[in-house]
Design a protein around this motif. Structure first.
Motif, PDB file in Angstrom:
ATOM      1  N   PRO A  20       0.790  -1.241   0.000  1.00  0.00           N
ATOM      2  CA  PRO A  20       0.000   0.000   0.000  1.00  0.00           C
ATOM      3  C   PRO A  20       0.820   1.287   0.000  1.00  0.00           C
ATOM      4  N   VAL A  21       2.044   1.238   0.512  1.00  0.00           N
ATOM      5  CA  VAL A  21       2.867   2.459   0.555  1.00  0.00           C
ATOM      6  C   VAL A  21       4.140   2.341  -0.278  1.00  0.00           C
ATOM      7  N   ARG A  22       4.288   1.249  -0.986  1.00  0.00           N
ATOM      8  CA  ARG A  22       5.540   1.024  -1.718  1.00  0.00           C
ATOM      9  C   ARG A  22       5.802   2.126  -2.741  1.00  0.00           C
ATOM     10  N   HIS A  23       4.797   2.510  -3.508  1.00  0.00           N
ATOM     11  CA  HIS A  23       5.047   3.505  -4.557  1.00  0.00           C
ATOM     12  C   HIS A  23       5.479   4.838  -3.963  1.00  0.00           C
ATOM     13  N   LEU A  24       4.967   5.178  -2.790  1.00  0.00           N
ATOM     14  CA  LEU A  24       5.363   6.427  -2.148  1.00  0.00           C
ATOM     15  C   LEU A  24       6.803   6.354  -1.651  1.00  0.00           C
ATOM     16  N   LEU A  25       7.138   5.259  -0.985  1.00  0.00           N
ATOM     17  CA  LEU A  25       8.507   5.102  -0.472  1.00  0.00           C
ATOM     18  C   LEU A  25       9.518   5.031  -1.610  1.00  0.00           C
ATOM     19  N   ASP A  26       9.134   4.369  -2.710  1.00  0.00           N
ATOM     20  CA  ASP A  26      10.026   4.321  -3.867  1.00  0.00           C
ATOM     21  C   ASP A  26      10.231   5.707  -4.465  1.00  0.00           C
ATOM     22  N   ASP A  27       9.144   6.444  -4.609  1.00  0.00           N
ATOM     23  CA  ASP A  27       9.221   7.717  -5.328  1.00  0.00           C
ATOM     24  C   ASP A  27       9.840   8.837  -4.506  1.00  0.00           C
ATOM     25  N   ILE A  28       9.760   8.778  -3.178  1.00  0.00           N
ATOM     26  CA  ILE A  28      10.480   9.787  -2.382  1.00  0.00           C
ATOM     27  C   ILE A  28      11.962   9.442  -2.281  1.00  0.00           C
ATOM     28  N   ASN A  29      12.315   8.240  -2.783  1.00  0.00           N
ATOM     29  CA  ASN A  29      13.722   7.817  -2.868  1.00  0.00           C
ATOM     30  C   ASN A  29      14.372   7.693  -1.498  1.00  0.00           C
ATOM     31  N   VAL A  30      13.598   7.209  -0.519  1.00  0.00           N
ATOM     32  CA  VAL A  30      14.130   7.108   0.834  1.00  0.00           C
ATOM     33  C   VAL A  30      15.280   6.104   0.910  1.00  0.00           C
ATOM     34  N   LYS A  31      15.370   5.189  -0.046  1.00  0.00           N
ATOM     35  CA  LYS A  31      16.481   4.228  -0.032  1.00  0.00           C
ATOM     36  C   LYS A  31      17.828   4.916  -0.194  1.00  0.00           C
ATOM     37  N   GLU A  32      17.840   6.137  -0.758  1.00  0.00           N
ATOM     38  CA  GLU A  32      19.096   6.862  -0.960  1.00  0.00           C
ATOM     39  C   GLU A  32      19.446   7.779   0.215  1.00  0.00           C
ATOM     40  N   MET A  33      18.578   7.866   1.222  1.00  0.00           N
ATOM     41  CA  MET A  33      18.840   8.741   2.356  1.00  0.00           C
ATOM     42  C   MET A  33      19.895   8.125   3.264  1.00  0.00           C
ATOM     43  N   ARG A  34      20.814   8.954   3.724  1.00  0.00           N
ATOM     44  CA  ARG A  34      21.925   8.490   4.547  1.00  0.00           C
ATOM     45  C   ARG A  34      21.968   9.244   5.879  1.00  0.00           C
ATOM     46  N   HIS A  35      22.656   8.652   6.817  1.00  0.00           N
ATOM     47  CA  HIS A  35      22.716   9.158   8.186  1.00  0.00           C
ATOM     48  C   HIS A  35      23.241  10.590   8.266  1.00  0.00           C
ATOM     49  N   TYR A  36      22.526  11.422   9.006  1.00  0.00           N
ATOM     50  CA  TYR A  36      23.001  12.754   9.399  1.00  0.00           C
ATOM     51  C   TYR A  36      23.119  12.780  10.919  1.00  0.00           C
ATOM     52  N   TRP A  37      22.024  12.502  11.625  1.00  0.00           N
ATOM     53  CA  TRP A  37      22.086  12.244  13.061  1.00  0.00           C
ATOM     54  C   TRP A  37      20.939  11.323  13.479  1.00  0.00           C
ATOM     55  N   TRP A  38      21.111  10.687  14.656  1.00  0.00           N
ATOM     56  CA  TRP A  38      20.146   9.693  15.141  1.00  0.00           C
ATOM     57  C   TRP A  38      20.143   9.777  16.660  1.00  0.00           C
ATOM     58  N   LYS A  39      18.964  10.017  17.228  1.00  0.00           N
ATOM     59  CA  LYS A  39      18.842  10.141  18.682  1.00  0.00           C
ATOM     60  C   LYS A  39      17.789   9.180  19.212  1.00  0.00           C
ATOM     61  N   ALA A  80      -4.620  -0.011   3.542  1.00  0.00           N
ATOM     62  CA  ALA A  80      -4.664  -1.385   4.022  1.00  0.00           C
ATOM     63  C   ALA A  80      -3.390  -1.718   4.796  1.00  0.00           C
ATOM     64  N   ASN A  81      -3.469  -2.759   5.614  1.00  0.00           N
ATOM     65  CA  ASN A  81      -2.352  -3.245   6.434  1.00  0.00           C
ATOM     66  C   ASN A  81      -1.932  -2.250   7.504  1.00  0.00           C
ATOM     67  N   GLY A  82      -2.791  -1.253   7.786  1.00  0.00           N
ATOM     68  CA  GLY A  82      -2.529  -0.314   8.864  1.00  0.00           C
ATOM     69  C   GLY A  82      -1.712   0.892   8.490  1.00  0.00           C
ATOM     70  N   HIS A  83      -1.184   0.960   7.265  1.00  0.00           N
ATOM     71  CA  HIS A  83      -0.355   2.084   6.843  1.00  0.00           C
ATOM     72  C   HIS A  83      -1.209   3.338   6.596  1.00  0.00           C
ATOM     73  N   GLY A  84      -0.544   4.467   6.400  1.00  0.00           N
ATOM     74  CA  GLY A  84      -1.273   5.695   6.099  1.00  0.00           C
ATOM     75  C   GLY A  84      -0.341   6.799   5.675  1.00  0.00           C
ATOM     76  N   ARG A  85      -0.933   7.954   5.392  1.00  0.00           N
ATOM     77  CA  ARG A  85      -0.121   9.135   5.061  1.00  0.00           C
ATOM     78  C   ARG A  85      -0.953  10.395   5.235  1.00  0.00           C
ATOM     79  N   PHE A  86      -0.264  11.519   5.461  1.00  0.00           N
ATOM     80  CA  PHE A  86      -0.892  12.824   5.263  1.00  0.00           C
ATOM     81  C   PHE A  86      -0.003  13.647   4.350  1.00  0.00           C
ATOM     82  N   PHE A  87      -0.612  14.598   3.662  1.00  0.00           N
ATOM     83  CA  PHE A  87       0.112  15.323   2.620  1.00  0.00           C
ATOM     84  C   PHE A  87      -0.597  16.639   2.328  1.00  0.00           C
ATOM     85  N   ALA A  88       0.066  17.509   1.580  1.00  0.00           N
ATOM     86  CA  ALA A  88      -0.489  18.814   1.225  1.00  0.00           C
ATOM     87  C   ALA A  88      -1.492  18.635   0.097  1.00  0.00           C
TER      88      ALA A  88
END
Length: 465
Positions: A172-191, A250-258
């Motif tokens: 249900p959210v694969r196309h969004l995660l693919d298209d925002i290209n989150v797989k290319e995001m790398r560490h800046y900071w993590w708390k 479906a599967n409990g996922h969701g989103r909000f957007f402009a």
């Protein structure tokens, strides 16, 4: 929405009920419900155990604990990560702690020195002839693996051998995660932040924009002035959350957007009264840089300010010019970016929720990621993690992600203003949920639909036979 449950309400405690318009408070405060979640949700659901940049090199490992279960992830080669139960089959010793690297790919038990390779195969047993009458088989003491899938820069695991296929779970959210290209995001900071509230209370604070005027008054000054004003003479209508749309998947996922007017794409009239539009938009984005240092970063604002005083091309607008200059700068640096489609541009400043406990907030070539983790024993406590990530120019080598443990969530030197404001509400919420005068929380049909959808999906796990 999710399909009906198999069990009847008569078999279910009233204080755990999910209603059409809200949820009962026992789901947040009862230890028995927390134990049920560990037994029936976390043991069965796909869940994010780590980001790939926590184990970037071969033989790197990181542990993941959920309830009383411990797992370690190890990179076995450049393209493969495996997950194993974090236990020595000899006497039960945990084989890994925290994160690090297995020297030469050897996984060695610190108790008696048994050794495995990163494929989970036993390599050495001290005095092997003494075990099982000298007939100990390698398979008897091989490390036990789990379902493990690397996707979108996340490492997902599942304890259940008969679980829903990952592709079906994420669809249900694969196309969004693919298209925002989150797989290319790398560490800046993590708390990692201790939170005096249930894990669901913690994450639900970020499932809507309805809270912004009251919780973050610096981001919506006119609305906040109205809310905190001395008297209410008429209904205020210029709330930014009126411009936000929500979808429950479906599967409990969701989103909000402009869904309507996006401030992030240059629709800044409501902020640009008696002010240069570039300054108005940049000043608002600067609040996010200073308040989060995630999702929007300083370089993004600097690029926007470079447009000041430049003529606007015919047929264009500030939002379009901002997008253009961001993508031109990224192209020059060979920096990966999201797809430039209307749907993805509308996700800037929005959120993608990955059930059960991960939220992704994309903005241009950056993403802020939240993960809410339950306390193993206390329903009134949890751990909240914030990952600030961004894509990198081709010439820049990614850093290994290292977590910073926050000791005081109220310390401005440890937690930025905006998450500090959000987290500051949580203890008060959890305290209020224990009041004998409240049986349920009320949920708005539009603004809070992702919360209700999450609980409906949660019920499908905890009510399962």
């Amino acid at each position: 929405m999710n399909k009906p449950l198999s069990q009847t309400e008569a078999e279910w405690p009233a204080r755990w009920t999910t209603l059409d318009h809200g949820v009962r408070v026992g789901r947040y405060i009862d230890k028995e419900f927390l134990e049920l979640e560990f037994a029936k949700l976390w043991s069965k659901v796909w869940q994010v155990a780590a980001r790939v940049d926590a184990i970037p090199e071969v033989n790197d490992f990181i542990t993941y604990d959920i309830g009383d279960q411990s797992v370690f992830l190890v990179r076995t080669d450049a393209d493969t990560i495996k997950a194993y139960h974090n236990v020595c089959p000899h006497r039960g010793t945990a084989l890994a702690e925290g994160s690090g690297s297995f020297n030469h790919g050897n996984i060695i038990c610190p108790f008696h020195g048994w050794r495995w390779n990163t494929e989970g195969d036993i390599q050495y047993v001290l005095s092997r002839e003494e075990f099982h009458g000298g007939k100990l088989c390698d398979s008897d003491v091989a490390l036990k693996s789990l379902n493990c899938v690397v996707y979108a820069g996340f490492v997902f695991i599942n304890f259940d051998r008969d679980c829903i296929p990952f592709e079906e779970y994420i669809a249900p959210v694969r196309h969004l995660l693919d298209d925002i290209n989150v797989k290319e995001m790398r560490h800046y900071w993590w708390k990692k932040i201790p939170v005096p509230a249930n894990w669901k209370v913690a994450q639900e604070a970020f499932f809507e924009g309805y809270h912004v005027p009251a919780t973050h008054p610096q981001l919506e000054v006119p609305a906040a002035d109205f809310i905190y004003g001395e008297k209410i003479e008429s209904e205020f209508t210029d709330y930014n959350h009126h411009n936000v749309d929500y979808e429950a998947f479906a599967n409990g996922h969701g989103r909000f957007f402009a869904g309507r007017a996006s401030n992030y794409q240059g629709n800044v009239k409501r902020f640009a009264v008696n002010k240069d539009p570039v300054d108005a938009m940049a000043d608002r984005l600067q609040l996010l840089v200073d308040g989060m240092d995630a999702q929007v970063l300083q370089g993004d604002v600097d690029l926007l300010r470079s447009l000041k005083g430049k003529p606007m091309p015919e047929g264009s607008n500030l939002g379009a010019e901002y997008v253009r200059i961001l993508y031109e700068d990224a192209a020059a640096k060979e920096r990966p970016m999201p797809k430039m489609t209307p749907e993805i541009l509308n996700m800037w400043g929005g959120m993608i929720y990955i059930f059960p406990n991960v939220m992704v907030f994309p903005q241009a070539g950056n993403a802020m990621i939240y993960r809410s983790m339950p306390d193993p024993k206390d329903p009134d406590r949890s751990t909240f993690e914030i990952f600030s990530t961004r894509s990198l120019p081709k010439a820049e080598k990614p850093q290994r992600a290292e977590v910073e443990l926050v000791s005081n969530p109220n310390d401005p030197d440890q937690v930025y203003l905006i998450p500090r404001q959000d987290l500051g509400n949580l203890e008060r919420i959890q305290k209020g949920l224990h009041s004998h005068s409240i049986k349920q929380v009320w949920l708005a049909s539009h603004q809070e639909k992702i919360i209700l959808n999450m609980h409906q999906r949660l019920d499908q796990y905890v009510k399962a036979e």
